[in-house]
Design a protein around this motif. Structure first.
Motif, PDB file in Angstrom:
ATOM      1  N   ILE A  43      49.610  36.853  33.354  1.00 27.27           N
ATOM      2  CA  ILE A  43      50.666  37.124  34.321  1.00 27.27           C
ATOM      3  C   ILE A  43      50.290  36.385  35.599  1.00 27.27           C
ATOM      4  O   ILE A  43      49.161  35.904  35.734  1.00 27.27           O
ATOM      5  CB  ILE A  43      50.812  38.638  34.617  1.00 27.27           C
ATOM      6  N   THR A  44      51.211  36.289  36.524  1.00 23.31           N
ATOM      7  CA  THR A  44      50.927  35.625  37.796  1.00 23.31           C
ATOM      8  C   THR A  44      50.860  36.656  38.912  1.00 23.31           C
ATOM      9  O   THR A  44      51.814  37.409  39.123  1.00 23.31           O
ATOM     10  CB  THR A  44      52.006  34.576  38.122  1.00 23.31           C
ATOM     11  N   TYR A  45      49.731  36.687  39.622  1.00 26.37           N
ATOM     12  CA  TYR A  45      49.577  37.598  40.766  1.00 26.37           C
ATOM     13  C   TYR A  45      49.679  36.790  42.047  1.00 26.37           C
ATOM     14  O   TYR A  45      49.022  35.755  42.196  1.00 26.37           O
ATOM     15  CB  TYR A  45      48.228  38.321  40.704  1.00 26.37           C
ATOM     16  N   GLN A  46      50.502  37.266  42.969  1.00 23.57           N
ATOM     17  CA  GLN A  46      50.664  36.588  44.249  1.00 23.57           C
ATOM     18  C   GLN A  46      49.555  37.041  45.193  1.00 23.57           C
ATOM     19  O   GLN A  46      49.681  38.026  45.904  1.00 23.57           O
ATOM     20  CB  GLN A  46      52.048  36.910  44.838  1.00 23.57           C
ATOM     21  N   SER A  47      48.473  36.316  45.203  1.00 21.43           N
ATOM     22  CA  SER A  47      47.310  36.674  46.026  1.00 21.43           C
ATOM     23  C   SER A  47      47.470  36.150  47.448  1.00 21.43           C
ATOM     24  O   SER A  47      48.433  35.437  47.765  1.00 21.43           O
ATOM     25  CB  SER A  47      46.033  36.089  45.418  1.00 21.43           C
ATOM     26  N   GLU A  48      46.522  36.480  48.309  1.00 22.30           N
ATOM     27  CA  GLU A  48      46.541  35.987  49.685  1.00 22.30           C
ATOM     28  C   GLU A  48      46.472  34.470  49.728  1.00 22.30           C
ATOM     29  O   GLU A  48      47.004  33.829  50.632  1.00 22.30           O
ATOM     30  CB  GLU A  48      45.363  36.583  50.467  1.00 22.30           C
ATOM     31  N   ALA A  49      45.804  33.882  48.730  1.00 22.79           N
ATOM     32  CA  ALA A  49      45.629  32.433  48.685  1.00 22.79           C
ATOM     33  C   ALA A  49      46.740  31.730  47.919  1.00 22.79           C
ATOM     34  O   ALA A  49      46.736  30.508  47.796  1.00 22.79           O
ATOM     35  CB  ALA A  49      44.272  32.103  48.059  1.00 22.79           C
ATOM     36  N   GLY A  50      47.683  32.507  47.373  1.00 27.73           N
ATOM     37  CA  GLY A  50      48.746  31.925  46.581  1.00 27.73           C
ATOM     38  C   GLY A  50      48.749  32.486  45.175  1.00 27.73           C
ATOM     39  O   GLY A  50      47.924  33.335  44.825  1.00 27.73           O
ATOM     40  N   PRO A  51      49.671  32.020  44.327  1.00 30.65           N
ATOM     41  CA  PRO A  51      49.775  32.544  42.960  1.00 30.65           C
ATOM     42  C   PRO A  51      48.547  32.228  42.120  1.00 30.65           C
ATOM     43  O   PRO A  51      48.025  31.114  42.160  1.00 30.65           O
ATOM     44  CB  PRO A  51      51.028  31.839  42.410  1.00 30.65           C
ATOM     45  N   ILE A  52      48.065  33.228  41.379  1.00 30.61           N
ATOM     46  CA  ILE A  52      46.918  33.055  40.491  1.00 30.61           C
ATOM     47  C   ILE A  52      47.288  33.598  39.120  1.00 30.61           C
ATOM     48  O   ILE A  52      47.809  34.706  38.990  1.00 30.61           O
ATOM     49  CB  ILE A  52      45.679  33.814  41.005  1.00 30.61           C
ATOM     50  N   GLU A  53      47.004  32.829  38.104  1.00 21.07           N
ATOM     51  CA  GLU A  53      47.262  33.275  36.736  1.00 21.07           C
ATOM     52  C   GLU A  53      46.073  34.113  36.274  1.00 21.07           C
ATOM     53  O   GLU A  53      44.943  33.640  36.274  1.00 21.07           O
ATOM     54  CB  GLU A  53      47.453  32.064  35.817  1.00 21.07           C
ATOM     55  N   VAL A  54      46.340  35.355  35.914  1.00 23.38           N
ATOM     56  CA  VAL A  54      45.286  36.287  35.512  1.00 23.38           C
ATOM     57  C   VAL A  54      45.618  36.877  34.143  1.00 23.38           C
ATOM     58  O   VAL A  54      46.778  36.841  33.713  1.00 23.38           O
ATOM     59  CB  VAL A  54      45.132  37.427  36.547  1.00 23.38           C
ATOM     60  N   PRO A  55      44.630  37.453  33.444  1.00 23.04           N
ATOM     61  CA  PRO A  55      44.903  38.061  32.138  1.00 23.04           C
ATOM     62  C   PRO A  55      45.881  39.222  32.266  1.00 23.04           C
ATOM     63  O   PRO A  55      45.789  40.020  33.205  1.00 23.04           O
ATOM     64  CB  PRO A  55      43.531  38.550  31.676  1.00 23.04           C
ATOM     65  N   ALA A  56      46.816  39.319  31.341  1.00 23.77           N
ATOM     66  CA  ALA A  56      47.766  40.429  31.352  1.00 23.77           C
ATOM     67  C   ALA A  56      47.079  41.744  30.979  1.00 23.77           C
ATOM     68  O   ALA A  56      47.518  42.823  31.368  1.00 23.77           O
ATOM     69  CB  ALA A  56      48.912  40.154  30.387  1.00 23.77           C
ATOM     70  N   ASN A  57      45.966  41.626  30.248  1.00 22.29           N
ATOM     71  CA  ASN A  57      45.224  42.811  29.835  1.00 22.29           C
ATOM     72  C   ASN A  57      43.728  42.487  29.886  1.00 22.29           C
ATOM     73  O   ASN A  57      43.092  42.276  28.854  1.00 22.29           O
ATOM     74  CB  ASN A  57      45.624  43.228  28.414  1.00 22.29           C
ATOM     75  N   PRO A  58      43.159  42.436  31.097  1.00 22.89           N
ATOM     76  CA  PRO A  58      41.752  42.028  31.244  1.00 22.89           C
ATOM     77  C   PRO A  58      40.798  42.954  30.504  1.00 22.89           C
ATOM     78  O   PRO A  58      40.952  44.174  30.538  1.00 22.89           O
ATOM     79  CB  PRO A  58      41.520  42.075  32.753  1.00 22.89           C
ATOM     80  N   LYS A  59      39.822  42.365  29.843  1.00 21.17           N
ATOM     81  CA  LYS A  59      38.863  43.114  29.033  1.00 21.17           C
ATOM     82  C   LYS A  59      37.477  43.205  29.652  1.00 21.17           C
ATOM     83  O   LYS A  59      36.735  44.157  29.383  1.00 21.17           O
ATOM     84  CB  LYS A  59      38.744  42.458  27.649  1.00 21.17           C
ATOM     85  N   ARG A  60      37.130  42.211  30.468  1.00 25.93           N
ATOM     86  CA  ARG A  60      35.777  42.160  31.033  1.00 25.93           C
ATOM     87  C   ARG A  60      35.879  41.713  32.503  1.00 25.93           C
ATOM     88  O   ARG A  60      36.049  40.526  32.791  1.00 25.93           O
ATOM     89  CB  ARG A  60      34.889  41.191  30.240  1.00 25.93           C
ATOM     90  N   VAL A  61      35.781  42.679  33.401  1.00 23.66           N
ATOM     91  CA  VAL A  61      35.986  42.389  34.825  1.00 23.66           C
ATOM     92  C   VAL A  61      34.691  42.527  35.608  1.00 23.66           C
ATOM     93  O   VAL A  61      33.949  43.509  35.446  1.00 23.66           O
ATOM     94  CB  VAL A  61      37.061  43.325  35.428  1.00 23.66           C
ATOM     95  N   VAL A  62      34.415  41.544  36.448  1.00 23.78           N
ATOM     96  CA  VAL A  62      33.277  41.602  37.377  1.00 23.78           C
ATOM     97  C   VAL A  62      33.838  41.926  38.758  1.00 23.78           C
ATOM     98  O   VAL A  62      34.764  41.263  39.225  1.00 23.78           O
ATOM     99  CB  VAL A  62      32.509  40.268  37.414  1.00 23.78           C
ATOM    100  N   VAL A  63      33.306  42.964  39.404  1.00 26.59           N
ATOM    101  CA  VAL A  63      33.786  43.396  40.714  1.00 26.59           C
ATOM    102  C   VAL A  63      32.667  43.209  41.737  1.00 26.59           C
ATOM    103  O   VAL A  63      31.625  43.868  41.665  1.00 26.59           O
ATOM    104  CB  VAL A  63      34.240  44.871  40.690  1.00 26.59           C
ATOM    105  N   LEU A  64      32.882  42.324  42.700  1.00 23.61           N
ATOM    106  CA  LEU A  64      31.849  41.987  43.689  1.00 23.61           C
ATOM    107  C   LEU A  64      32.133  42.635  45.037  1.00 23.61           C
ATOM    108  O   LEU A  64      31.917  42.037  46.081  1.00 23.61           O
ATOM    109  CB  LEU A  64      31.783  40.456  43.839  1.00 23.61           C
ATOM    110  N   SER A  65      32.626  43.859  45.011  1.00 21.66           N
ATOM    111  CA  SER A  65      33.023  44.511  46.256  1.00 21.66           C
ATOM    112  C   SER A  65      33.189  46.003  46.017  1.00 21.66           C
ATOM    113  O   SER A  65      32.680  46.539  45.033  1.00 21.66           O
ATOM    114  CB  SER A  65      34.340  43.908  46.760  1.00 21.66           C
TER     115      SER A  65
END
Length: 308
Positions: free
Chosen positions: A42-64
């Motif tokens: 899917i496309t997420y409208q991030s602060e930096a612009g559109p980013i294509e991301v997994p529609a159903n993410p399976k393995r996420v790294v969170v640095l915050s």
């Protein structure tokens, strides 16, 4: 062909053509539906612009500080920051996760993430985006509840995130109403913390329960705290003047692995809230964030302490 047969023949042709067009449109609609259902991104409208991301993410790294947001949405987290790793509210859910920093490029690569979430301005953001789609947020750009909804959008679970937010706001407001009825509309509450040798007081948007107490419940902040900590979010003070900033009630955040012997000092015992039994100690590691899991823990604590 007889003249009277011509109109019937023309009508039959039109009907067959219409049916054919309808079937063709239905087939195309079905194909489009299948494509949408089976879409892997899917496309997420991030602060930096559109980013294509997994529609159903399976393995996420969170640095915050967003680990609890992902866990609330039942998203598998394989990499976490050191602060999240210490939060007892996350203990079971992240027992198999690896502690990483944004500089641990090789370690993150080995985790094979399909999505990385962190804060804007971190080092190696470009290298991280080469490993997996990387979405970065500016802390405080949106309020804490909208932040959860934004993360819900990233992982294709906006509906679930929004439903939780609406329910949480209602429950927190109801708890605040009961608390004010018990302690009084004008009673003040201070949120303080000792980290290493430094003492801090907090505004209304810096975790540690501040969002619930001040924003959702509408409890009052002492004027001196408001003057110094509200705008920047926090304010450092010396331990001897803590009493000057202490309201009728104090939520005191302490790290269990640090020296907390100050609680035996005369200046501490002389604080009005301490004398009245209105100082509530909390585990700093469990109260640190403002994600849904931590917020649920904080809300339960406040209900138990203020309404007991």
């Amino acid at each position: 062909m007889k003249k009277w047969l011509l109109p019937i023949f023309m009508m039959l042709v039109l009907v067959l053509a219409a049916c054919g067009n309808k079937e063709e449109k239905t087939e195309k609609a079905d194909e489009g539906s299948k494509e949408a259902t089976s879409a892997e991104t899917i496309t997420y409208q991030s602060e930096a612009g559109p980013i294509e991301v997994p529609a159903n993410p399976k393995r996420v790294v969170v640095l915050s500080s967003f680990v609890g947001d992902l866990l609330q949405l039942d998203v598998n987290v394989v990499g976490v920051d050191a602060w999240a790793a210490k939060n007892p509210n996350f203990e079971d859910a992240i027992k198999d996760a690896v502690v990483v920093e944004n500089t641990d490029i090789e370690k993150i690569l080995e985790l094979e993430p399909d999505l990385i979430i962190g804060l804007n301005g971190i080092e190696n953001a470009d290298k991280l985006s080469e490993i997996a789609p990387t979405v970065l947020f500016t802390y405080g750009k949106v309020d804490y509840l909208q932040q959860f909804i934004e993360i819900g959008k990233v992982v294709n679970k906006e509906k679930e995130a929004t439903a939780w937010v609406e329910d949480f706001k209602a429950r927190a407001a109801e708890a605040g109403k009961k608390i004010k009825e018990k302690i009084g509309e004008d009673a003040t509450v201070t949120v303080a913390e000792k980290f290493n040798k430094q003492f801090y007081i907090y505004g209304d948007n810096w975790g540690r329960g501040t969002e619930i107490l001040y924003q959702e419940m509408g409890l009052k902040m002492p004027e001196k705290v408001k003057e110094t900590a509200l705008e920047p979010g926090y304010y450092a003070i010396s331990q001897e003047v803590l009493g000057d900033y202490a309201g009728d009630y104090v939520i005191f955040s302490m790290f269990q692995d640090q020296d907390n012997s100050f609680t035996d000092a005369a200046w501490f015992k002389d604080i009005k809230a301490v004398k009245n039994g209105h100082l509530f100690e909390v585990n700093a590691n469990a109260f640190y964030f403002n994600d849904p899991i931590t917020l649920e823990h904080q809300l339960k604590f406040f209900e138990e302490k203020f309404l007991q």
